[in-house]
Enzyme design. Sequence first.
Site, PDB file in Angstrom:
ATOM      1  N   GLU A  44       0.851  -1.182   0.000  1.00  0.00           N
ATOM      2  CA  GLU A  44       0.000   0.000   0.000  1.00  0.00           C
ATOM      3  C   GLU A  44       0.898   1.247   0.000  1.00  0.00           C
ATOM      4  OE1 GLU A  44      -2.620   0.633   3.352  1.00  0.00           O
ATOM      5  OE2 GLU A  44      -4.003   1.770   2.109  1.00  0.00           O
ATOM      6  N   ALA A  74       2.058  -0.295  10.828  1.00  0.00           N
ATOM      7  CA  ALA A  74       1.674  -1.666  10.515  1.00  0.00           C
ATOM      8  C   ALA A  74       0.914  -1.674   9.200  1.00  0.00           C
ATOM      9  CB  ALA A  74       0.786  -2.236  11.620  1.00  0.00           C
ATOM     10  N   MET A  75       0.720  -2.862   8.630  1.00  0.00           N
ATOM     11  CA  MET A  75      -0.003  -2.968   7.361  1.00  0.00           C
ATOM     12  C   MET A  75      -0.912  -4.177   7.400  1.00  0.00           C
ATOM     13  SD  MET A  75      -0.647  -1.867   4.364  1.00  0.00           S
ATOM     14  CE  MET A  75      -1.891  -2.717   3.392  1.00  0.00           C
ATOM     15  N   GLU A  76      -2.174  -3.929   7.013  1.00  0.00           N
ATOM     16  CA  GLU A  76      -3.247  -4.888   7.241  1.00  0.00           C
ATOM     17  C   GLU A  76      -3.373  -5.995   6.205  1.00  0.00           C
ATOM     18  OE1 GLU A  76      -3.628  -1.591   6.520  1.00  0.00           O
ATOM     19  OE2 GLU A  76      -5.201  -1.303   5.027  1.00  0.00           O
ATOM     20  N   ASN A  77      -2.309  -6.384   5.504  1.00  0.00           N
ATOM     21  CA  ASN A  77      -2.410  -7.444   4.500  1.00  0.00           C
ATOM     22  C   ASN A  77      -3.297  -8.582   5.008  1.00  0.00           C
ATOM     23  OD1 ASN A  77      -0.043  -6.118   3.262  1.00  0.00           O
ATOM     24  ND2 ASN A  77       1.012  -7.006   5.016  1.00  0.00           N
ATOM     25  N   HIS A  91      -6.574  -1.740  15.192  1.00  0.00           N
ATOM     26  CA  HIS A  91      -6.705  -0.971  13.945  1.00  0.00           C
ATOM     27  C   HIS A  91      -6.552  -1.913  12.737  1.00  0.00           C
ATOM     28  CE1 HIS A  91      -5.751   2.783  11.471  1.00  0.00           C
ATOM     29  NE2 HIS A  91      -5.329   1.815  10.676  1.00  0.00           N
ATOM     30  N   GLU A  92      -5.507  -2.723  12.750  1.00  0.00           N
ATOM     31  CA  GLU A  92      -5.251  -3.607  11.596  1.00  0.00           C
ATOM     32  C   GLU A  92      -6.332  -4.669  11.472  1.00  0.00           C
ATOM     33  OE1 GLU A  92      -3.094  -2.424   9.652  1.00  0.00           O
ATOM     34  OE2 GLU A  92      -2.370  -1.025  11.180  1.00  0.00           O
ATOM     35  N   HIS A 138      -9.355  -3.362   9.816  1.00  0.00           N
ATOM     36  CA  HIS A 138      -9.182  -3.299   8.360  1.00  0.00           C
ATOM     37  C   HIS A 138      -9.563  -4.607   7.665  1.00  0.00           C
ATOM     38  CE1 HIS A 138      -7.524   0.552   7.437  1.00  0.00           C
ATOM     39  NE2 HIS A 138      -6.429   0.412   8.152  1.00  0.00           N
ATOM     40  N   GLU A 164      -9.194   4.341   6.543  1.00  0.00           N
ATOM     41  CA  GLU A 164      -8.362   4.748   7.677  1.00  0.00           C
ATOM     42  C   GLU A 164      -9.130   5.461   8.791  1.00  0.00           C
ATOM     43  OE1 GLU A 164      -5.813   3.343   7.990  1.00  0.00           O
ATOM     44  OE2 GLU A 164      -5.090   2.835   5.990  1.00  0.00           O
TER      45      GLU A 164
HETATM   46 ZN   LIG Z   1      -4.863   1.670   8.648  1.00  0.00          ZN
END
Ligand SMILES: [Zn+2]
Length: 892
Positions: free
Chosen positions: A155, A291-294, A326-327, A330, A349
């Site tokens: 992203e 962080a990243m919600e993959n 949060h993740e 998502h 977001e």
């Molecule tokens: Zn986010």
Amino acid sequence: MCMLHSKGLSVSKQKEFRLPKHVKPINYKITLTPGIKVTTKTGDSEDVVYKFTGREEVKVNVLHSTDRIVLHSANLEIHSASFVTKKGKRLEGTVTLDPKNEFAIITFNGIVPAGKGKLEMSFTGIHNTKLKGFYLSQWKGEAGETHNIYTTQFESTDARQAFPCFDEPAMKATYDVQLIVDENLTALSNGRDIKTEKLGNGKKIVTYARTPIMSTYLVAFCVGEFESSEPVWQNGKEIRIWSIPGKNHLKEFALECGAFGVKWYEDFFNRPYFGGDKIDMIAIPDFASGAMENTGLITYRDTALLVNKKTASYAELARVCEVILHELAHQWNGNEVTMDDWDGLGLNESFATIMAYLSMNDMFPEWHVYNEFGIDRAGAFALDSLKSTHAVEIPVSHPDDIQQFFDTITYEKGGSLLFQYIQFAGFNTFRTGMRIYFQRHALGNATVSQLWDALEEGAKVDGKDIPVRMLMDFWWKTAGHPVVSVSEGDKPGTIKVSQSKFQFLPAGDKDVWPLPLHIRFSAGGEVVEKKILVNEGSTTLTLSDKPLDYVVLNAGGSGFYRVDYSDGLRNKLLADVQNTLQIIERFNLVNDSWASVRARSENSMTATEYLELVKSFSTETDANVWAVISGALKTVYGLTSGDHRQAFKAAIRETVRPVFDKLGWTPKEGESVHTLQLRGQLIGLLGTVGSDKDIRKEAAVQFDKWKADRNSVDPNVVPALIGTLSYIGDQARFDEFLALAEKAPTTQEKLRFLGALGNFREEGLYKKAIEMTLSGEIRTQDAPFILAGIIGSEHAGETAWDFMRDNWTKIVATYPDNAVPRMVSACSALDTPELQAEVVDFFTKNKVKEGDMAVAQMIERLSVNVGLRESETPKLTSYLESSAKALASAKA
Ligand SMILES: [Zn+2]
């Protein structure tokens, strides 16, 4: 994605960046071989890069016949491309690149017919060190040996750096992934690994379960030496926490948050997690955002996932909890139902921001996180008070622009607007609407208008007639926010209310917001609450037929507007502020008042009036309210010098010391996390700008105690000890901190010490700290923020600024792209006219990639700061002189 905590530039809609719509991906079969070492020798020097090779088959639906297919590709070398029609005919393709738009244009030696077919490609790419795409992260073992990790961050638009793809959020498809890796490595992807075969050459091929239909930016691969926690099962999903080896003792808290989150969200949305039966969460040593919600493989920076439950401060635990929740939010909001395009980034977001707070409030009711949300919201208010802010809904343009919008407006302002709606409509009504939205758009894409429609329907189901679309659209699409002025009406029991746009540097905008006012008042001794939707610029409201004892606008504190009370009304609140106002309302009062000082308009409060206001908070015990007061006091401190500064230090001690003395050094049984936090905050304030001798002396004693036994001092106090001791520290202390950073058992602790190095007042010491941000001793994910901290400091800011300018080319080449604008933001602290001129000149000549908005905001903030210094310093000087005289005569 979770951003790290830290334009109104019009970006025109540039259609040429968009892919043609007549070829739709259905499924990708991707096989990648990462970690291929390539050594190039030039003379005596050796250059090592790591590459990956890949092949893919993309099943597509061609809506009308064509001789070319356009898809995204960046920094990839495409070796071959062909198209196999439904009837099995193979067409050979020739690839031309359009680097500006990051397109690969494949022209075929025949016509691709309408209908389904398969696009086949082979390619090679590079594992870069800029923390995006399919990048290289490294860590050192105990013997100093280097270990490689190959991991992804796609992203917004970097999946195209790992495989050619239709890299737009609405171009959803399923993914069948295979990774070919060394036998000793762990390889993870979105789906569960369903087959592993040895290839006989020291490599193995791992096959993963097909993903659900999703956008390209959610695909992920992580390859390296990883160790996982024992799994926790929740509602049939296996949750694991991964990291480099040796950190399993730091995973308990993350597992608890993960298990709680999955259950909470399945219940909230009334639908199961869509991504399969496993959720891996992994800490990556080099990571650009939080962080990243993959889907099914959520990646984190170390400090947002791994934490020692016993020795971490409340803030560190809350951070981990918030990021995980949060993740996980998502996985529904973003992954299953995705914004139609990047202009709807807020859909992802803003939602994840507020959902994290809603779920965290249920997980830890004793944390009272909605008060803490006030701090986040204050950050959004501050940014949104600039002319160079932007609306939550954003125009889509070049990829470089998208990245800029991962900011406080998209996250915290959008989240605050939703919170304002939730408080107005009620939590259950909001949830009803969200369930309608999910049923309607499952596995698809949606626009924000479709969300408002679903929420409006949800309200109707609950028997409420709320014009959600009218209400939310205006707030969502309008930059800035109102200040509501309130004064006594002509008749008893009435108030006059008027709104105008709040800006630090007013531009004369005339927007009128639909205002969901929440009012609490007391009349004749009776307390009443009212919710009123006001659509006018100014109006008189009749609240009671009796005279008002007091009135609170923005009761409950969730409205995204500031309140400017008339002196009379403010004094009624201040008369017994602790009993009249809730914590968040007191927070808003001190925060709105400080914003008024910064705005310096005709009716604004002055800094000295603010100092008088603070005196009404002498019995305040909330950490969040104190965070605003401390911030303001530190800013005022920066406006003083010489004898006046000494007088101000005395004033700080006089205000703060009694509050601290009530708390004492040692926590009492059953203290709330906020009291624990407050103790740390006050020690920090007194030990640094307060120059409190007792505090400084005891800080050294407590620090020695902590070194001997990490459990002997409350974790919330430790950062203040480090802050104080670096503030007054010498070379020996500096060396000690460096050594402690080196052998810190957690990354949080390491960063506390590294972050404190710039606090040392001796020139040689802070210069060394500045140099370390570019010497390779600090990870590039952390270095820009440490340098930003020093640029923002009074004693070393100018030196750090010179360093940044002198090393600009290297900084831009070394730091992650998304971190450079955040670092640049710190330059707004360089608030003398001379430095201001240098800053403006430098950034006129040096454009910041992904940063034109951040630069414009920084320059505007800088001009607010310079103005504040010029206008308030003389007033402060005479104020401090007269209070010093008063003090002297009182003592005499
Ligand atoms: Zn986010």
